[in-house]
Design an enzyme around this catalytic site. Structure first.
Site, mmCIF file in Angstrom:
data_model
loop_
_atom_site.group_PDB
_atom_site.id
_atom_site.type_symbol
_atom_site.label_atom_id
_atom_site.label_comp_id
_atom_site.label_asym_id
_atom_site.label_seq_id
_atom_site.Cartn_x
_atom_site.Cartn_y
_atom_site.Cartn_z
ATOM 1 N N ASP A 261 50.374 -11.089 11.074
ATOM 2 C CA ASP A 261 50.633 -12.522 11.626
ATOM 3 C C ASP A 261 51.415 -13.343 10.657
ATOM 4 O OD1 ASP A 261 49.018 -13.016 9.491
ATOM 5 O OD2 ASP A 261 47.476 -13.920 10.808
ATOM 6 N N ASP B 175 43.314 -12.996 -3.608
ATOM 7 C CA ASP B 175 42.275 -13.596 -2.609
ATOM 8 C C ASP B 175 40.910 -12.788 -2.588
ATOM 9 O OD1 ASP B 175 43.537 -11.463 -1.580
ATOM 10 O OD2 ASP B 175 44.286 -12.386 -0.033
ATOM 11 N N GLU C 110 46.947 -18.168 6.275
ATOM 12 C CA GLU C 110 47.161 -17.674 7.669
ATOM 13 C C GLU C 110 48.327 -18.610 8.361
ATOM 14 O OE1 GLU C 110 46.196 -15.088 8.323
ATOM 15 O OE2 GLU C 110 44.137 -14.690 8.658
ATOM 16 N N HIS D 253 50.909 -13.748 7.499
ATOM 17 C CA HIS D 253 50.453 -14.161 6.202
ATOM 18 C C HIS D 253 50.820 -13.682 5.056
ATOM 19 C CE1 HIS D 253 46.558 -11.556 6.770
ATOM 20 N NE2 HIS D 253 47.366 -11.036 5.868
HETATM 21 C C1 F6R Z 1 45.348 -9.153 0.361
HETATM 22 C C2 F6R Z 1 46.537 -9.850 0.758
HETATM 23 C C3 F6R Z 1 46.936 -9.617 2.281
HETATM 24 C C4 F6R Z 1 47.495 -8.226 2.307
HETATM 25 C C5 F6R Z 1 47.917 -8.167 4.110
HETATM 26 C C6 F6R Z 1 48.350 -6.896 4.279
HETATM 27 O O1 F6R Z 1 45.089 -9.312 -0.992
HETATM 28 O O2 F6R Z 1 46.744 -10.729 -0.098
HETATM 29 O O3 F6R Z 1 47.896 -10.850 2.252
HETATM 30 O O4 F6R Z 1 48.550 -8.068 1.671
HETATM 31 O O5 F6R Z 1 46.861 -8.341 4.850
HETATM 32 O O6 F6R Z 1 47.459 -6.022 4.348
HETATM 33 P P1 F6R Z 1 47.622 -4.422 4.208
HETATM 34 O O7 F6R Z 1 48.394 -4.315 2.999
HETATM 35 O O8 F6R Z 1 46.247 -3.861 4.368
HETATM 36 O O9 F6R Z 1 48.264 -4.018 5.494
#
Ligand code: F6R
Length: 260
Positions: free
Chosen positions: A136, A67, A143, A138
């Protein structure tokens, strides 16, 4: 789904590194799907160590990131492109032409998303997708209520995700509202998924993803439908699982050829 419990993130990241390294040794031109955020940082440090100290060669590897924020230039300190350059690619020998990250400044976003999906196909599909999980539930930026069959597209971030990610930005209001993300269908097409989760603020999402019903309300729960998933957790992230004894029993009784 294989659930591996570790005391801390460092131990889990070393095992994740072994899983990636095994693939790259078996298939030097492997296609890796990559994530950003705090979670994979230990894995990325381990991959750099494996490359620099043990000669693990990434020169034929192709990568696709999950992403990117929309409206953020790839050189911006908060862009996921910059994150990847600083935390992984600067320490490996992957030619830049083999690195793919969605372009948050693409003028035609639907066409860019379609081209991203096509590029994954042309590369032969993703062999192993590294994943973190949002508090959440995701994956990528899929989401809650994302279609479990979705492909790469624009998404609007939840309030919770924008708050979680505000720590990377100067001011909370600077966190973009929109992103480009691989879809759940894109992620589920990967041959292997490697999900990492650390810290107690992930415990509820992890328990719902691993042991709850499959639901678009917790997109990561769709991993239950995938035939080859490793979930690597530290104690905090594993806290709300109800079958921890079983996961430990499985690990303790792994045949030698399955061990890491
Ligand atoms: C980022 C991504 C998100 C993160 C998730 C956890 O490329 O794909 O799904 O893996 O938001 O973020 P952290 O690791 O910062 O807790």
């Amino acid at each position: 789904m294989e659930v591996l419990l570790h005391e801390n993130a460092d131990g889990a990241s070393v095992v994740a590194g072994k899983i990636v390294a095994r693939l790259v040794r078996q298939k030097p031109n492997a296609v890796l799907g990559l994530a950003t955020g705090s979670t994979p940082l230990g894995l990325y440090r381990e991959l750099i160590r494996l490359h620099q100290d043990e000669g693990l060669d990434f020169s034929q590897v192709t990568t696709f990131n999950l992403d990117e924020y929309i409206g953020v230039d790839g050189n911006h300190p908060c862009s996921y492109r910059r994150f990847m350059m600083e935390n992984l690619f600067s320490g490996l020998n992957i030619p830049e032409s083999q690195i793919h990250i969605p372009d948050g400044l693409a003028s035609d976003i639907p066409a860019h998303c379609e081209a991203y999906e096509e590029a994954i196909q042309v590369a032969g599909g993703i062999d192993l997708q590294v994943l973190g999980i949002g508090s959440d539930g995701h994956l990528g930026f899929n989401e809650p209520t994302s279609s479990l069959a979705s492909r790469t597209r624009i998404k609007t971030l939840t309030k919770e995700t924008r708050e979680d990610n505000a720590r990377f930005f100067e001011r909370p209001e600077d966190v973009p509202h929109h992103c480009i993300t691989m879809g759940m269908g894109t992620i589920l097409d990967s041959r292997v998924c490697l999900m990492l989760a650390f810290g107690e603020n992930k415990a509820s999402a992890v328990a719902q993803a691993v042991e709850g019903p499959v639901s678009a309300m917790i997109p990561a729960s769709a991993l239950q439908l995938h035939p080859h998933v490793h979930v690597l957790l530290d104690e905090g992230a594993a806290r709300k699982l109800t079958r921890k004894d079983y996961y430990e029993h499985v690990y303790d009784n792994k045949p030698a050829w399955q061990q890491y």
